[in-house]
Motif scaffolding. Structure first.
Motif, mmCIF file in Angstrom:
data_model
loop_
_atom_site.group_PDB
_atom_site.id
_atom_site.type_symbol
_atom_site.label_atom_id
_atom_site.label_comp_id
_atom_site.label_asym_id
_atom_site.label_seq_id
_atom_site.Cartn_x
_atom_site.Cartn_y
_atom_site.Cartn_z
ATOM 1 N N ASP A 11 0.850 -1.223 -0.117
ATOM 2 C CA ASP A 11 -0.001 -0.020 -0.126
ATOM 3 C C ASP A 11 0.764 1.357 -0.128
ATOM 4 O O ASP A 11 1.775 1.372 0.975
ATOM 5 N N PRO A 12 0.733 2.030 -1.002
ATOM 6 C CA PRO A 12 1.700 3.262 -0.950
ATOM 7 C C PRO A 12 1.532 4.141 0.126
ATOM 8 O O PRO A 12 2.515 4.838 0.691
ATOM 9 N N PRO A 116 3.259 10.671 -11.201
ATOM 10 C CA PRO A 116 2.900 11.718 -10.393
ATOM 11 C C PRO A 116 3.653 11.918 -8.981
ATOM 12 O O PRO A 116 3.840 13.056 -8.615
ATOM 13 N N ASP A 117 4.801 10.807 -8.874
ATOM 14 C CA ASP A 117 5.570 10.964 -7.750
ATOM 15 C C ASP A 117 6.861 11.938 -8.059
ATOM 16 O O ASP A 117 7.597 12.602 -6.919
ATOM 17 N N THR A 118 6.641 12.502 -9.371
ATOM 18 C CA THR A 118 7.761 13.590 -9.545
ATOM 19 C C THR A 118 7.268 14.937 -9.860
ATOM 20 O O THR A 118 7.702 15.694 -10.269
ATOM 21 N N TYR A 146 3.818 0.908 -8.601
ATOM 22 C CA TYR A 146 5.115 0.893 -9.054
ATOM 23 C C TYR A 146 6.145 1.572 -7.979
ATOM 24 O O TYR A 146 5.934 2.308 -7.425
ATOM 25 N N PHE A 147 7.160 0.767 -8.242
ATOM 26 C CA PHE A 147 8.594 1.524 -7.242
ATOM 27 C C PHE A 147 9.215 2.486 -8.292
ATOM 28 O O PHE A 147 9.517 2.467 -9.534
ATOM 29 N N GLY A 151 10.776 5.241 -3.314
ATOM 30 C CA GLY A 151 9.493 4.757 -2.759
ATOM 31 C C GLY A 151 8.655 3.985 -3.726
ATOM 32 O O GLY A 151 9.188 3.581 -4.561
ATOM 33 N N TYR A 152 7.441 3.567 -3.125
ATOM 34 C CA TYR A 152 6.440 3.123 -3.750
ATOM 35 C C TYR A 152 5.167 4.118 -4.082
ATOM 36 O O TYR A 152 4.769 4.479 -3.180
#
Length: 332
Positions: A11-12, A116-118, A146-147, A151-152
């Motif tokens: 779970d992120p 989105p993590d960027t 995704y890794f 992070g995840y």
């Protein structure tokens, strides 16, 4: 057939990165491939500190430092994880889903523009190649777990469609991405801590043989002095690109080398503390030099290169100490 496939249930929102990516480190992130595999190995219940002997081979390659990556041989020997390239002959999303369904992570080169993590850097702003590890995919819901980096994460909807080029045929000149799969070896038995440390020490002996023949910081200093002529007054983008290929690469790499030797020391391996301390000095000095370079470029002023001499001395001391320790230690 269901359209959902998952390798490791995660779970992120509750995922906790490995301490190698802690905020207290000089370099919390290294490069996308290494950071990705650190977290994948961690999420699978293994200790990534055991696989970091490959960092000793870090070298100056002429216009950049080695883009360092975990050794595939180490991944196989320490964790029973076999890395193989995938031939992309069908739509990419089909391959990724197939491998996830078979319990294998696909390591895929993608465009960070749709990750989105960027947010705040590349997301919806800049097209940048990076590598992600696909852990969960739901094609019907267009959802991805995704890794990436330290992070995840997860994405969905339009980002999913764009990442895999689902809506409309890709341009004829767009080549398929480079994709690998991480395949667990069925017969591999997870190593207990003592045996993992022993095998890691044996792998370290192999990596010591890959140490550069000459001090890489001496060659880097000569090139760095020439590069400063055009770096001063260059736009901020030039600083980020140059720093990533040079200061961040070797700084982060030797930070991992220090952590590797420190971990082996906690496992009872003797004679590694001195080399680990020298590598930590390199990581810290590289971080400070990065800040000094940014200021020198902004002010168009000369940069003091004596920190490079200090890192050259630390590298030599670390390698001499490490070579002596390995040579005198019992073992194969």
């Amino acid at each position: 057939m269901q359209s959902r496939a998952c390798v490791v249930p995660l779970d992120p929102a509750s995922y906790r990165a490995h301490a190698l990516h802690g905020a207290d480190r000089a370099w919390p992130e290294t490069n996308c491939y290494t950071d990705l595999l650190i977290e994948v190995v961690h999420a699978m219940g293994h200790e990534p500190l055991a696989m970091l002997g490959f960092t000793l081979a870090m070298d100056f390659e002429g216009d950049q430092w080695t883009f360092f990556k975990p050794s595939h041989a180490d991944l196989l020997d320490l964790y029973g994880l076999d890395v193989q390239e995938l031939a992309i002959w069908r739509p990419l999303v089909d391959h990724v889903e197939e491998q996830a369904r078979r319990g294998r992570l696909a390591l895929v080169e993608v465009d960070a523009f749709y990750l989105p993590d960027t947010a705040g850097t590349a997301y919806r702003r800049e097209h940048v190649k990076t590598t992600v590890g696909v852990n969960r995919i739901d094609l019907g819901a267009r959802h991805l777990g995704y890794f990436h980096n330290a992070g995840y994460f997860e994405l969905e909807g339009e980002d999913f469609a764009q990442l895999f080029q689902l809506d409309g045929a890709p341009h004829a000149r767009v080549l398929p991405p480079y994709v690998e799969m991480l395949k667990p070896v069925a017969a591999f038995e997870r190593l207990p801590s003592a045996q993992l440390a022993q095998r890691s020490r044996e792998r370290l002996r192999q990596h010591v043989r890959r140490i550069p023949a000459s001090n890489p910081f001496e060659a880097f200093k000569r090139r760095f002095a020439r590069d400063l002529e055009w770096l001063r007054g260059s736009p901020l983008e030039a600083f980020h690109a140059y720093s990533f290929a040079n200061l961040r690469q070797y700084g982060a790499c030797f930070g991992l080398a220090a952590s590797h030797l420190q971990w082996l020391a906690t496992q009872g391996v003797q004679g590694l503390a001195a080399a680990g301390g020298h590598f930590e000095d390199i990581a810290t000095t590289a971080k400070n030099l990065q800040f000094q370079l940014a200021r020198a470029m902004a002010r168009q002023k000369a940069l003091d290169l004596s920190p490079v001499d200090a890192m050259a001395a630390a590298w030599q001391q670390a390698m001499d100490s490490l070579a002596a320790s390995i040579a005198s230690a019992p073992g194969p």
